[in-house]
Write a protein that holds these residues in place. Sequence first.
Motif, PDB file in Angstrom:
ATOM      1  N   GLU A 324      -6.634  -3.988   4.902  1.00  0.00           N
ATOM      2  CA  GLU A 324      -6.429  -5.359   5.383  1.00  0.00           C
ATOM      3  C   GLU A 324      -5.267  -5.377   6.354  1.00  0.00           C
ATOM      4  N   ARG A 325      -5.470  -6.122   7.433  1.00  0.00           N
ATOM      5  CA  ARG A 325      -4.506  -6.076   8.519  1.00  0.00           C
ATOM      6  C   ARG A 325      -3.081  -6.449   8.091  1.00  0.00           C
ATOM      7  N   ASP A 326      -2.938  -7.532   7.354  1.00  0.00           N
ATOM      8  CA  ASP A 326      -1.585  -7.969   7.003  1.00  0.00           C
ATOM      9  C   ASP A 326      -0.881  -6.953   6.103  1.00  0.00           C
ATOM     10  N   ALA A 327      -1.652  -6.410   5.162  1.00  0.00           N
ATOM     11  CA  ALA A 327      -1.057  -5.409   4.262  1.00  0.00           C
ATOM     12  C   ALA A 327      -0.694  -4.146   5.052  1.00  0.00           C
ATOM     13  N   ILE A 328      -1.525  -3.791   6.029  1.00  0.00           N
ATOM     14  CA  ILE A 328      -1.228  -2.598   6.849  1.00  0.00           C
ATOM     15  C   ILE A 328      -0.005  -2.860   7.725  1.00  0.00           C
ATOM     16  N   ARG A 329       0.105  -4.105   8.200  1.00  0.00           N
ATOM     17  CA  ARG A 329       1.288  -4.434   8.994  1.00  0.00           C
ATOM     18  C   ARG A 329       2.556  -4.260   8.144  1.00  0.00           C
ATOM     19  N   GLY A 330       2.456  -4.718   6.898  1.00  0.00           N
ATOM     20  CA  GLY A 330       3.585  -4.570   5.968  1.00  0.00           C
ATOM     21  C   GLY A 330       3.911  -3.103   5.731  1.00  0.00           C
ATOM     22  N   LEU A 331       2.857  -2.291   5.582  1.00  0.00           N
ATOM     23  CA  LEU A 331       3.050  -0.847   5.373  1.00  0.00           C
ATOM     24  C   LEU A 331       3.800  -0.253   6.578  1.00  0.00           C
ATOM     25  N   PHE A 332       3.328  -0.591   7.791  1.00  0.00           N
ATOM     26  CA  PHE A 332       3.976  -0.053   8.996  1.00  0.00           C
ATOM     27  C   PHE A 332       5.426  -0.532   9.099  1.00  0.00           C
ATOM     28  N   ALA A 333       5.659  -1.784   8.723  1.00  0.00           N
ATOM     29  CA  ALA A 333       7.027  -2.323   8.819  1.00  0.00           C
ATOM     30  C   ALA A 333       7.961  -1.544   7.884  1.00  0.00           C
ATOM     31  N   ARG A 334       7.480  -1.256   6.671  1.00  0.00           N
ATOM     32  CA  ARG A 334       8.300  -0.468   5.725  1.00  0.00           C
ATOM     33  C   ARG A 334       8.495   0.949   6.246  1.00  0.00           C
ATOM     34  N   ALA A 335       7.408   1.552   6.750  1.00  0.00           N
ATOM     35  CA  ALA A 335       7.518   2.931   7.256  1.00  0.00           C
ATOM     36  C   ALA A 335       8.407   2.967   8.492  1.00  0.00           C
ATOM     37  N   TRP A 336       8.374   1.901   9.282  1.00  0.00           N
ATOM     38  CA  TRP A 336       9.202   1.872  10.497  1.00  0.00           C
ATOM     39  C   TRP A 336      10.690   1.874  10.126  1.00  0.00           C
ATOM     40  N   SER A 337      11.021   1.069   9.110  1.00  0.00           N
ATOM     41  CA  SER A 337      12.446   0.976   8.770  1.00  0.00           C
ATOM     42  C   SER A 337      12.886   2.053   7.773  1.00  0.00           C
ATOM     43  N   GLY A 338      11.930   2.753   7.143  1.00  0.00           N
ATOM     44  CA  GLY A 338      12.294   3.822   6.207  1.00  0.00           C
ATOM     45  C   GLY A 338      12.594   3.333   4.803  1.00  0.00           C
ATOM     46  N   THR A 339      12.084   2.119   4.476  1.00  0.00           N
ATOM     47  CA  THR A 339      12.266   1.566   3.127  1.00  0.00           C
ATOM     48  C   THR A 339      11.437   2.351   2.118  1.00  0.00           C
ATOM     49  N   SER A 340      11.946   2.512   0.904  1.00  0.00           N
ATOM     50  CA  SER A 340      11.176   3.214  -0.130  1.00  0.00           C
ATOM     51  C   SER A 340       9.884   2.463  -0.431  1.00  0.00           C
ATOM     52  N   PRO A 341       8.783   3.198  -0.619  1.00  0.00           N
ATOM     53  CA  PRO A 341       7.502   2.529  -0.922  1.00  0.00           C
ATOM     54  C   PRO A 341       7.393   2.105  -2.382  1.00  0.00           C
ATOM     55  N   VAL A 342       8.374   2.430  -3.194  1.00  0.00           N
ATOM     56  CA  VAL A 342       8.249   2.193  -4.640  1.00  0.00           C
ATOM     57  C   VAL A 342       8.090   0.706  -4.944  1.00  0.00           C
ATOM     58  N   ASP A 343       8.803  -0.152  -4.199  1.00  0.00           N
ATOM     59  CA  ASP A 343       8.685  -1.592  -4.434  1.00  0.00           C
ATOM     60  C   ASP A 343       7.269  -2.077  -4.177  1.00  0.00           C
ATOM     61  N   ASP A 344       6.610  -1.449  -3.179  1.00  0.00           N
ATOM     62  CA  ASP A 344       5.239  -1.837  -2.859  1.00  0.00           C
ATOM     63  C   ASP A 344       4.321  -1.521  -4.040  1.00  0.00           C
ATOM     64  N   VAL A 345       4.550  -0.345  -4.666  1.00  0.00           N
ATOM     65  CA  VAL A 345       3.746   0.031  -5.831  1.00  0.00           C
ATOM     66  C   VAL A 345       3.958  -0.990  -6.945  1.00  0.00           C
ATOM     67  N   LYS A 346       5.236  -1.394  -7.163  1.00  0.00           N
ATOM     68  CA  LYS A 346       5.527  -2.351  -8.242  1.00  0.00           C
ATOM     69  C   LYS A 346       4.859  -3.692  -7.964  1.00  0.00           C
ATOM     70  N   THR A 347       4.928  -4.148  -6.698  1.00  0.00           N
ATOM     71  CA  THR A 347       4.319  -5.436  -6.351  1.00  0.00           C
ATOM     72  C   THR A 347       2.825  -5.403  -6.640  1.00  0.00           C
ATOM     73  N   GLN A 348       2.185  -4.308  -6.245  1.00  0.00           N
ATOM     74  CA  GLN A 348       0.737  -4.193  -6.488  1.00  0.00           C
ATOM     75  C   GLN A 348       0.431  -4.221  -7.971  1.00  0.00           C
ATOM     76  N   ALA A 349       1.274  -3.528  -8.755  1.00  0.00           N
ATOM     77  CA  ALA A 349       1.042  -3.469 -10.205  1.00  0.00           C
ATOM     78  C   ALA A 349       1.102  -4.873 -10.783  1.00  0.00           C
ATOM     79  N   VAL A 350       2.069  -5.689 -10.331  1.00  0.00           N
ATOM     80  CA  VAL A 350       2.196  -7.061 -10.811  1.00  0.00           C
ATOM     81  C   VAL A 350       0.952  -7.862 -10.416  1.00  0.00           C
ATOM     82  N   LEU A 351       0.505  -7.696  -9.144  1.00  0.00           N
ATOM     83  CA  LEU A 351      -0.653  -8.440  -8.672  1.00  0.00           C
ATOM     84  C   LEU A 351      -1.913  -8.110  -9.471  1.00  0.00           C
ATOM     85  N   HIS A 352      -1.990  -6.866  -9.954  1.00  0.00           N
ATOM     86  CA  HIS A 352      -3.186  -6.445 -10.663  1.00  0.00           C
ATOM     87  C   HIS A 352      -3.124  -6.705 -12.162  1.00  0.00           C
ATOM     88  N   GLN A 353      -2.004  -7.288 -12.633  1.00  0.00           N
ATOM     89  CA  GLN A 353      -1.898  -7.515 -14.079  1.00  0.00           C
ATOM     90  C   GLN A 353      -2.807  -8.653 -14.494  1.00  0.00           C
TER      91      GLN A 353
END
Length: 353
Positions: A324-353
């Motif tokens: 999905e475009r917005d989620a991919i944009r978010g991925l690129f934004a994190r990768a661009w700035s070098g933020t850890s992806p771990v928060d993204d994993v946690k957010t997804q886990a919460v969304l899937h609960q």
Amino acid sequence: MRVIFGAGTIGRLPNELARLGISRALILSTPNQARQASDVASMLGNGAAGIFPEAEMHTPVGVTERAMAYARELEVDGIVAIGGGSTTGLGKAIALRTDLPQIVVPTSYAGSEMTSILGETRDGLKTTQSSPKVLPETVIYDIDLTMTMPQSLSATSGLNAIAHAVEALYARDRNPIISLMAQEGIKSLAQALPKIKTDAKDIEARAEALYGAWLCGSCLGAVGMALHHKLCHTLGGTFNLPHAETHAVILPHAVAYNASADPHAMSEIARALGADDAAGGLFELAGEIGVRRSLKEIGMREEDIDRAADLAVTNPYWNPRPVERDAIRGLFARAWSGTSPVDDVKTQAVLHQ
Ligand code: NAD
């Protein structure tokens, strides 16, 4: 394909040429490795018709056309490619057009030698195709030739290899044998790369890394790749970012994106890494071996993030989680700035609960 693996195996090249009936080989390399190409030519004597030391990243069609003209002029009957994925790519591009037999001597961990895939760049757009014609007849892995690989390339190229195995574990067409090879490939490289970071001349670690790269390349050749490879092709082909470094930055983020969609693959990846979490483990490994972890640091402009997201969702590869475009944009934004992806994993886990 025939594979020879060991230390000092380049010495077997003359026999391998004879086996394939090659008597006028064209030797390929990048400008950086012209010296190694000329050593190979000296070893082959009359068996080497000439050297074309102009291979470039992402196989630009213009370079292939120049090499083809040279090959025709010399009337070569085979190709020897010595180098990383760029040189292998040039050999494959010539083989696609001529069906000449190829011997590939890989000196990085890119893994292209194990695949029938060829990526080429024309007018700034990278396209890939698959053809049995481009699969090398013989691959000679010589551990000694990897000893000269600079520390930085060893680390990024090693992560590039791991990326093939990671995506093989959640591939749509995965199979149990390739999954075994993928886990063994990830484990070998994850163990070897920190040792190479400490001592680039550690021959046992170099052997383990090349073995891992062979496994990971085989995974790339056997099953389909997903989001991670699509994102890297987009960034490499359109923004001309360096191949292995781009893989190194994107991998933890692509894995985080897919984490909730395939928990089984995530636990296999984490176990092979010896980590608690797949994306976090990959991010940590990248940090430990000293690679740059942001797209910003490897030359991407922030204003290109939107265009990259648009391109990445065009003709997407199959992926375990919808792209999905917005989620991919978010991925690129994190990768661009070098933020850890771990928060993204946690957010997804919460969304899937
Ligand atoms: P590369 O081949 O461009 O190598 C980077 C630089 O390191 C080059 O200057 C090279 O000459 C030098 N180098 C390589 N090995 C060395 C050694 N042992 N000692 C000293 N210098 C050395 O980079 P790469 O990451 O190996 O390959 C990237 C290219 O391969 C990209 O174009 C990518 O698309 C392609 N690739 C294709 C496939 C496929 O299946 N088609 C798979 C992986 C990579």
